[in-house]
Design a protein around this motif. Sequence first.
Motif: not given
Length: 595
Positions: A137-141, A145-152, A272-274, A283-289
Amino acid sequence: MAATQTLAQASTLRKSSDSVLQPASPNSSQKRSRKGVIVLYGYGTSVRVERGHLVIEDGVGSDRYKGRFPRVGHGLERLVVIGADGVVSLAALRWLADQNASFVMLERNGTVLATTGPVRPSDVRLRRAQALAHHSGAAFRISRELIDRKLAGQERVASESLKNHAASAMIKQIRSELAEVETIDEIRSVELRAAKIYWKAWRTVSIKFPEKELTRVPEHWQKFGSRASELSGSPRLAVNPVNSILNYLYALLEAECRLAVAALGLDPEMGVLHMDTINRDSLACDLMEAIRPDVDAYVLSRILKQPLNRNWFFEERNGNCRLMAELASQLAETTSMWARLVAPLAEWTVKEISLTTKTRRATPATRLTQNNKREMRGGSPFVASKSSVTLQNVCSDCGSPIINGNEKCRVCSVEESKERLTRVATEGRVVSHSSKAQAKRSETQIARQANIRKWSISDQPCWLTAEFYAEKIQPQIAFLSSSLIKRELGVSRGYSAEIRHGRVPHPRHWWTLAKLLALSEQEHMSQISYGERNESLLLRTGLLQHRLPEETVLKGKQSKRDYLHRFETFHRLQGADERQQQNRRDAERLGKIEP
């Protein structure tokens, strides 16, 4: 991404007469302006170690540039190589690792080829937890959070930078749906819907070029258009300058994310997202978002606020817009800013993954921000500061380099100044002849004539004549300020300036100026003796035309003070009697009293 063109590393390195670049002084302003980044490009690039010094070389043909850096005082944090033509020795990589400096290699189209950074010991339990993140479940959390920060961030950019409040409100509404999603696929769907609205708001962004270079600029370069390229159907192979800049900055951000993840002991390729893809650090692309909106805001606020130089870009035969090496070198200075933004996010990701291990280590090492040490010492947490990296400002007319803060160079500003002065003069003449201005002048003249009629020559001392004003008062007026004269006399600033420069005012102002000069000398008079003060006062007012006899001075201070006191009193009474007699003669002459 960066077309081949050899330019000197002007900000970090100094070019000598034999085309050899020497390291700049650590205390120089040029060194600080580069943010510890060196960019190499061209052909035959070489990075090696000679006698303990890192020696770098790049260039094209006979235009070769060389730099030499010692182990102490070099200030190097990032070494960026654009292109794949050259040699990097193993000793050079070891030298960079020993100095905690990172090495980044980019393809000319912006693809990250290789990155190396400071080596840190890794925890195999953390890597195993990363591999099982989708099951724990860590990947989902982390993804939410990453997409929430991106949309914000996109919401903030749309509102503040793009001034599109409608798009910002729509992104905010879509962002609220993240609280109800249950799978990662739903998170991707929310991100896609917000991205369509966000990049649609970019269509109205215009790109400014100098006016004299517009004939060389393609029409589709002057607007943002679509984020997707017409050549590839994706952001790759950009066809306008802004998309090329975004692609290049995203490549630098990806490199920093890869370095941060590797330094914390995670595998950059297990995202976790890509989705898992060959030759991609998911994982680097995930943090980039989460950091992409910061890159977008930087482009809008720091780059597009000023004209872009046409020579910074190159268009290939297929229409692909590429960055020239000069611009790529300037943009590479932003790597330190992206590293500071990525650091706390990468450490938070490690913390979320470590919570799923059996040891449940709640406080993993914070190697990037050192927040654990800061907390133990009672210091404030790490805060990513905003960068002040800006491009070289160019003239809005001809494109010549100018100082930041100006809009035009000296040559182009001359014509603009002439036009502005002509326009202001015309507007000033129109305003000065308006009915409001004429009414104001009429009121001023009426008040002035009324003051003249009220004034009488008998209101001021008889000794205050035109000769006295010319000899005693006028030479000292130059030491008074125009604002003081304006306030005391009640005249305009222009008239007060003319009085300071020698114009003789109306006699009704003479007595005020005489008193004003007396007040201005109080500080000087307080520093001399009583006798000298009285003597100076009498000399200044014209009542004492000679100095005391020598024998009077020899009698001592007391006798001198008494003598001056009696002398001043006598002349004051004499002056009052003469003024009374003069007033009587004036009255007799006017027939008001009998002789």
